[in-house]
Design a protein around this motif. Structure first.
Motif, PDB file in Angstrom:
ATOM      1  N   VAL A   1       2.120  13.461  -0.240  1.00  0.00           N
ATOM      2  CA  VAL A   1       0.754  13.074  -0.597  1.00  0.00           C
ATOM      3  C   VAL A   1       0.839  12.064  -1.734  1.00  0.00           C
ATOM      4  O   VAL A   1       1.459  12.339  -2.771  1.00  0.00           O
ATOM      5  CB  VAL A   1      -0.071  14.320  -1.023  1.00  0.00           C
ATOM      6  CG1 VAL A   1      -1.473  13.909  -1.442  1.00  0.00           C
ATOM      7  CG2 VAL A   1      -0.120  15.327   0.112  1.00  0.00           C
ATOM      8  N   ASP A   2       0.231  10.908  -1.553  1.00  0.00           N
ATOM      9  CA  ASP A   2       0.267   9.805  -2.519  1.00  0.00           C
ATOM     10  C   ASP A   2       1.695   9.438  -2.919  1.00  0.00           C
ATOM     11  O   ASP A   2       1.993   9.208  -4.084  1.00  0.00           O
ATOM     12  CB  ASP A   2      -0.553  10.142  -3.769  1.00  0.00           C
ATOM     13  CG  ASP A   2      -2.034  10.185  -3.482  1.00  0.00           C
ATOM     14  OD1 ASP A   2      -2.486   9.402  -2.618  1.00  0.00           O
ATOM     15  OD2 ASP A   2      -2.746  10.979  -4.101  1.00  0.00           O
TER      16      ASP A   2
ATOM     17  N   TYR B   1      -3.409   5.917   5.663  1.00  0.00           N
ATOM     18  CA  TYR B   1      -3.834   5.156   4.486  1.00  0.00           C
ATOM     19  C   TYR B   1      -5.322   5.382   4.225  1.00  0.00           C
ATOM     20  O   TYR B   1      -6.093   5.624   5.160  1.00  0.00           O
ATOM     21  CB  TYR B   1      -3.562   3.668   4.687  1.00  0.00           C
ATOM     22  CG  TYR B   1      -2.095   3.363   4.786  1.00  0.00           C
ATOM     23  CD1 TYR B   1      -1.339   3.147   3.644  1.00  0.00           C
ATOM     24  CD2 TYR B   1      -1.455   3.305   6.015  1.00  0.00           C
ATOM     25  CE1 TYR B   1       0.019   2.885   3.719  1.00  0.00           C
ATOM     26  CE2 TYR B   1      -0.102   3.038   6.108  1.00  0.00           C
ATOM     27  CZ  TYR B   1       0.628   2.832   4.955  1.00  0.00           C
ATOM     28  OH  TYR B   1       1.973   2.577   5.040  1.00  0.00           O
ATOM     29  N   ARG B   2      -5.716   5.290   2.973  1.00  0.00           N
ATOM     30  CA  ARG B   2      -7.120   5.423   2.600  1.00  0.00           C
ATOM     31  C   ARG B   2      -7.953   4.364   3.316  1.00  0.00           C
ATOM     32  O   ARG B   2      -7.536   3.228   3.469  1.00  0.00           O
ATOM     33  CB  ARG B   2      -7.276   5.275   1.089  1.00  0.00           C
ATOM     34  CG  ARG B   2      -6.835   6.493   0.355  1.00  0.00           C
ATOM     35  CD  ARG B   2      -6.977   6.290  -1.162  1.00  0.00           C
ATOM     36  NE  ARG B   2      -6.665   7.517  -1.871  1.00  0.00           N
ATOM     37  CZ  ARG B   2      -5.449   8.024  -2.005  1.00  0.00           C
ATOM     38  NH1 ARG B   2      -4.426   7.408  -1.477  1.00  0.00           N
ATOM     39  NH2 ARG B   2      -5.259   9.154  -2.669  1.00  0.00           N
ATOM     40  N   GLY B   3      -9.137   4.770   3.761  1.00  0.00           N
ATOM     41  CA  GLY B   3     -10.053   3.848   4.421  1.00  0.00           C
ATOM     42  C   GLY B   3      -9.825   3.702   5.912  1.00  0.00           C
ATOM     43  O   GLY B   3     -10.618   3.065   6.591  1.00  0.00           O
ATOM     44  N   GLU B   4      -8.768   4.283   6.433  1.00  0.00           N
ATOM     45  CA  GLU B   4      -8.496   4.211   7.869  1.00  0.00           C
ATOM     46  C   GLU B   4      -9.273   5.279   8.619  1.00  0.00           C
ATOM     47  O   GLU B   4      -9.513   6.367   8.106  1.00  0.00           O
ATOM     48  CB  GLU B   4      -7.010   4.452   8.162  1.00  0.00           C
ATOM     49  CG  GLU B   4      -6.110   3.309   7.841  1.00  0.00           C
ATOM     50  CD  GLU B   4      -4.694   3.560   8.318  1.00  0.00           C
ATOM     51  OE1 GLU B   4      -4.031   2.564   8.605  1.00  0.00           O
ATOM     52  OE2 GLU B   4      -4.254   4.713   8.397  1.00  0.00           O
TER      53      GLU B   4
ATOM     54  N   LYS C   1       0.844  -1.195   0.000  1.00  0.00           N
ATOM     55  CA  LYS C   1       0.000   0.000   0.000  1.00  0.00           C
ATOM     56  C   LYS C   1       0.878   1.243   0.000  1.00  0.00           C
ATOM     57  O   LYS C   1       1.938   1.263   0.608  1.00  0.00           O
ATOM     58  CB  LYS C   1      -0.862   0.056   1.256  1.00  0.00           C
ATOM     59  CG  LYS C   1      -1.977  -0.917   1.336  1.00  0.00           C
ATOM     60  CD  LYS C   1      -2.648  -0.658   2.663  1.00  0.00           C
ATOM     61  CE  LYS C   1      -4.000  -1.184   2.842  1.00  0.00           C
ATOM     62  NZ  LYS C   1      -4.558  -0.841   4.133  1.00  0.00           N
TER      63      LYS C   1
ATOM     64  N   ASP D   1       2.000   7.724   8.942  1.00  0.00           N
ATOM     65  CA  ASP D   1       1.452   7.315   7.647  1.00  0.00           C
ATOM     66  C   ASP D   1      -0.055   7.178   7.797  1.00  0.00           C
ATOM     67  O   ASP D   1      -0.527   6.519   8.738  1.00  0.00           O
ATOM     68  CB  ASP D   1       2.031   5.981   7.173  1.00  0.00           C
ATOM     69  CG  ASP D   1       3.475   6.087   6.731  1.00  0.00           C
ATOM     70  OD1 ASP D   1       3.837   7.142   6.171  1.00  0.00           O
ATOM     71  OD2 ASP D   1       4.231   5.132   6.936  1.00  0.00           O
TER      72      ASP D   1
ATOM     73  N   ALA E   1      -1.710   7.562   1.761  1.00  0.00           N
ATOM     74  CA  ALA E   1      -2.338   8.745   1.173  1.00  0.00           C
ATOM     75  C   ALA E   1      -1.589   9.996   1.627  1.00  0.00           C
ATOM     76  O   ALA E   1      -1.358  10.921   0.849  1.00  0.00           O
ATOM     77  CB  ALA E   1      -3.811   8.820   1.563  1.00  0.00           C
TER      78      ALA E   1
END
Length: 68
Positions: free
Chosen positions: A66-67, A31-34, A4, A29, A7
């Motif tokens: 970012v990303d 992450y998306r969905g966290e 992963k 860090d 984000a």
């Protein structure tokens, strides 16, 4: 194994106001969905950190990615 990319990544973020160090070498860090919570005592630098992530303040040192 799946790899992963964060984000948002904070690397060695430091921010001072005069002689007061609000954040000292913070690494994080996200992450998306966290769903995360940032906890700490009054004056521990939570708002300063969020202000740097949102672009209101700029870190004295370190980097925000970012990303990747």
């Amino acid at each position: 194994m799946e790899s992963k990319t964060a984000a948002v990544s904070l690397r060695n973020i430091t921010k001072s106001f005069g002689s007061v160090v609000a954040n000292d070498k913070v690494n994080l860090d996200i992450y998306r969905g966290e769903i995360l919570a940032l906890l700490g005592e009054n004056g521990s630098g939570k708002t300063t950190l969020m202000n740097m992530i949102s672009g209101i303040y700029f870190p004295d040192s370190g980097e925000i990615l970012v990303d990747g």
